[in-house]
Design a protein around this motif. Structure first.
Motif, PDB file in Angstrom:
ATOM      1  N   ASP A   1     -29.875  25.339 -65.898  1.00  0.00           N
ATOM      2  CA  ASP A   1     -29.886  26.116 -64.674  1.00  0.00           C
ATOM      3  C   ASP A   1     -28.473  26.684 -64.472  1.00  0.00           C
ATOM      4  O   ASP A   1     -27.526  26.273 -65.148  1.00  0.00           O
ATOM      5  N   GLY A   2     -28.329  27.595 -63.557  1.00  0.00           N
ATOM      6  CA  GLY A   2     -27.001  28.098 -63.212  1.00  0.00           C
ATOM      7  C   GLY A   2     -26.327  27.164 -62.222  1.00  0.00           C
ATOM      8  O   GLY A   2     -26.910  26.168 -61.787  1.00  0.00           O
ATOM      9  N   PRO A   3     -25.067  27.449 -61.848  1.00  0.00           N
ATOM     10  CA  PRO A   3     -24.362  26.615 -60.867  1.00  0.00           C
ATOM     11  C   PRO A   3     -25.109  26.558 -59.541  1.00  0.00           C
ATOM     12  O   PRO A   3     -25.779  27.521 -59.152  1.00  0.00           O
ATOM     13  N   ALA A   4     -24.990  25.431 -58.844  1.00  0.00           N
ATOM     14  CA  ALA A   4     -25.677  25.213 -57.574  1.00  0.00           C
ATOM     15  C   ALA A   4     -25.158  26.135 -56.478  1.00  0.00           C
ATOM     16  O   ALA A   4     -25.843  26.382 -55.489  1.00  0.00           O
TER      17      ALA A   4
ATOM     18  N   SER B   1     -37.396  18.574 -60.013  1.00  0.00           N
ATOM     19  CA  SER B   1     -36.672  19.638 -60.720  1.00  0.00           C
ATOM     20  C   SER B   1     -35.659  19.017 -61.679  1.00  0.00           C
ATOM     21  O   SER B   1     -35.451  17.812 -61.676  1.00  0.00           O
ATOM     22  N   GLY B   2     -35.050  19.855 -62.479  1.00  0.00           N
ATOM     23  CA  GLY B   2     -34.007  19.401 -63.396  1.00  0.00           C
ATOM     24  C   GLY B   2     -32.972  20.493 -63.548  1.00  0.00           C
ATOM     25  O   GLY B   2     -33.229  21.660 -63.243  1.00  0.00           O
ATOM     26  N   ARG B   3     -31.781  20.106 -64.031  1.00  0.00           N
ATOM     27  CA  ARG B   3     -30.666  21.054 -64.125  1.00  0.00           C
ATOM     28  C   ARG B   3     -30.315  21.400 -65.556  1.00  0.00           C
ATOM     29  O   ARG B   3     -29.791  22.481 -65.811  1.00  0.00           O
ATOM     30  N   LEU B   4     -30.545  20.431 -66.466  1.00  0.00           N
ATOM     31  CA  LEU B   4     -30.076  20.641 -67.842  1.00  0.00           C
ATOM     32  C   LEU B   4     -30.927  19.851 -68.819  1.00  0.00           C
ATOM     33  O   LEU B   4     -31.217  18.680 -68.591  1.00  0.00           O
TER      34      LEU B   4
ATOM     35  N   TRP C   1     -31.419  14.839 -74.022  1.00  0.00           N
ATOM     36  CA  TRP C   1     -31.379  14.264 -72.674  1.00  0.00           C
ATOM     37  C   TRP C   1     -31.858  15.282 -71.639  1.00  0.00           C
ATOM     38  O   TRP C   1     -31.641  16.474 -71.795  1.00  0.00           O
ATOM     39  N   PHE C   2     -32.444  14.793 -70.558  1.00  0.00           N
ATOM     40  CA  PHE C   2     -32.688  15.673 -69.407  1.00  0.00           C
ATOM     41  C   PHE C   2     -32.574  14.870 -68.114  1.00  0.00           C
ATOM     42  O   PHE C   2     -32.773  13.660 -68.099  1.00  0.00           O
ATOM     43  N   ASP C   3     -32.214  15.583 -67.048  1.00  0.00           N
ATOM     44  CA  ASP C   3     -32.178  14.973 -65.714  1.00  0.00           C
ATOM     45  C   ASP C   3     -33.424  15.387 -64.960  1.00  0.00           C
ATOM     46  O   ASP C   3     -33.969  16.476 -65.177  1.00  0.00           O
TER      47      ASP C   3
ATOM     48  N   ARG D   1     -22.962  15.018 -68.917  1.00  0.00           N
ATOM     49  CA  ARG D   1     -23.987  15.840 -69.555  1.00  0.00           C
ATOM     50  C   ARG D   1     -23.485  16.561 -70.803  1.00  0.00           C
ATOM     51  O   ARG D   1     -24.265  16.979 -71.650  1.00  0.00           O
ATOM     52  N   ALA D   2     -22.183  16.770 -70.887  1.00  0.00           N
ATOM     53  CA  ALA D   2     -21.612  17.415 -72.076  1.00  0.00           C
ATOM     54  C   ALA D   2     -20.118  17.136 -72.074  1.00  0.00           C
ATOM     55  O   ALA D   2     -19.548  16.762 -71.038  1.00  0.00           O
ATOM     56  N   LEU D   3     -19.483  17.306 -73.238  1.00  0.00           N
ATOM     57  CA  LEU D   3     -18.034  17.093 -73.320  1.00  0.00           C
ATOM     58  C   LEU D   3     -17.334  18.356 -72.840  1.00  0.00           C
ATOM     59  O   LEU D   3     -17.646  19.459 -73.296  1.00  0.00           O
ATOM     60  N   PRO D   4     -16.407  18.220 -71.881  1.00  0.00           N
ATOM     61  CA  PRO D   4     -15.823  19.416 -71.247  1.00  0.00           C
ATOM     62  C   PRO D   4     -14.870  20.175 -72.166  1.00  0.00           C
ATOM     63  O   PRO D   4     -14.118  19.581 -72.932  1.00  0.00           O
ATOM     64  N   ALA D   5     -14.917  21.506 -72.065  1.00  0.00           N
ATOM     65  CA  ALA D   5     -13.961  22.372 -72.757  1.00  0.00           C
ATOM     66  C   ALA D   5     -12.604  22.274 -72.050  1.00  0.00           C
ATOM     67  O   ALA D   5     -12.540  21.886 -70.878  1.00  0.00           O
ATOM     68  N   PRO D   6     -11.520  22.627 -72.752  1.00  0.00           N
ATOM     69  CA  PRO D   6     -10.207  22.638 -72.095  1.00  0.00           C
ATOM     70  C   PRO D   6     -10.183  23.626 -70.923  1.00  0.00           C
ATOM     71  O   PRO D   6     -10.949  24.584 -70.902  1.00  0.00           O
TER      72      PRO D   6
END
Lengths: 263, 263
Positions: free
Chosen positions: A116-119, B228-231, B236-238, A215-220
């Motif tokens: 999904d996109g940002p909340a 609903s879910g976000r990713l 994996w899923f939420d 949920r994922a490893l963050p980019a710099p």
């Protein structure tokens, strides 16, 4: 080693015990920031796990933590090919401060199947606000270690103009030159002002429980923190924080239930 | 006593031990529904607490549970005027199935200070769909105990027309004439089909952890479940479920992290 890495270091005593030192540089007034404490605890959990990343963390905050020596005690619950589950407790002088259940796994750097996109939207960082440095007597040492640039209306409460709904949005990074990693995310999900300040509340809002998911490893680069809430009532409120990285990926999700302050 | 009350009964053995009987009527195939298991466990936690309601529950699902006798073991963590914190474990033959951290408190029936609206709209119940009763050989006994009326597009995946995003929305009540209470809510947050079915996935999607918050005591009548879910990514899923009661109040919020099935 960065200052944050040093301040979250966990030294193995035996397979289920780690010594840590809670650093006075991550305080919000007297007590230390809850997210910082989770980062310390997760260092121990991951060190003892065959997996690399703290994917889920559920924490109950029993007592506030002052700086000083402390200990992380682990109880292995289950370990398999995909996930390892651990109970981890942060203690000072044998008194438990935080109880957690943690799942570790190893995340891969893959493109999401669906996202999904940002909340919520946030303006460019150039249009965001830095807050004045708190007076040293406030004990808000965390604000020297972190840089936050706020979406202006969501800190309108500082000038007596709350938006009227629980929300706060900001860009975030460490003041030192250290790029985000899962431990920085553990702190990031708990280092915004309480979302209820925008709804007109004030005062210390103690977290009762906080669950966050990596949920994922963050980019710099800068992280974007999007904080919101759904319900305030009967002395309780929820606070959710989504963390997006500079590459536009959702990297962490949290929800906490906390008590409304009486300030 | 309702069938659900009977099926979630916890009999005190000593102050930290309860005997329970896991009822075959709440199965999803072979294993029992995770929300039903949480309801059983929470009965024991609340019985042992000076407070009345399970306000926060964080659970790790270690192993699937077959029907039969089981036990809940409690470990008191902290008890104060406002909240009591407890670790509770559901075991069968001394093997832990679910580990939880639970906060109990006593909620009051008060008007919220602030509430957001529902996360999504759902059409009137007359326009919603009941699913065909599963074949008895499927072992889906839970579907005889619960009534669900689905927002039609969110079960379009049944006819090969998934919406393309993780979502599922339905009205919910027990088949028997029992009004919702906090234990029914514990089951409700985990009894929708996985949200990823609408995104095109299939198969058993095992929950790794689930956290839910009781936000208010539900009014009698149908509950509305908004999932609903976000990713979805890297296996994996939420899944988030908001529960609204017939009086239009947010009564529960949950988020779980689960593995994508390989079905």
């Amino acid at each position: 080693m960065s200052g944050f890495d040093e301040a979250t270091r966990a030294v193995r005593v035996d397979e289920n015990t780690y010594d840590v030192h809670l650093d006075p540089g991550y305080a919000v007034g007297g007590p230390l920031n809850g997210g910082y404490l989770l980062a310390v605890l997760l260092r121990a959990v991951v060190d003892a796990s065959p997996h690399e990343h703290p994917v889920t963390t559920s924490a109950q905050f029993l007592r506030v933590a002052p700086p000083g020596p402390a200990r992380v005690r682990l109880e292995p619950l289950k370990s398999g090919k995909t996930v390892t589950m651990t109970r981890a407790t942060l203690l000072q002088d044998d008194v438990p401060l935080i109880e957690t259940l943690v799942t570790t796994a190893t995340l891969n750097d893959v493109v999401p199947d669906w996202s999904d996109g940002p909340a919520a939207a946030i303006p460019p960082i150039e249009e965001c606000l830095r807050l004045p440095v708190p007076d040293p007597s406030s004990g808000m040492t965390l604000s020297e270690r972190t840089e936050l640039a706020f979406d202006p209306p969501t800190v309108g409460w500082l000038d007596g103009r709350p938006t009227g709904r629980p929300e706060v949005r900001a860009y975030f990074r460490l003041t030192e030159s250290k790029e985000p990693d899962p431990y920085v995310l553990a702190m990031a999900v708990d280092c915004l002002p309480p979302v209820i300040f925008s709804a007109g509340a004030r005062g210390w809002a103690p977290t009762v429980d906080l669950t966050w998911h990596l949920r994922a490893l963050p980019a710099p680069g800068w992280l974007t923190l999007l904080g919101s809430g759904r319900l305030i009532g009967d002395g309780w409120f929820d606070e959710e924080v989504e963390v997006w990285d500079s590459a536009g990926r959702l990297v962490a999700q949290s929800r906490q239930l906390a008590r409304v302050g009486r300030g």
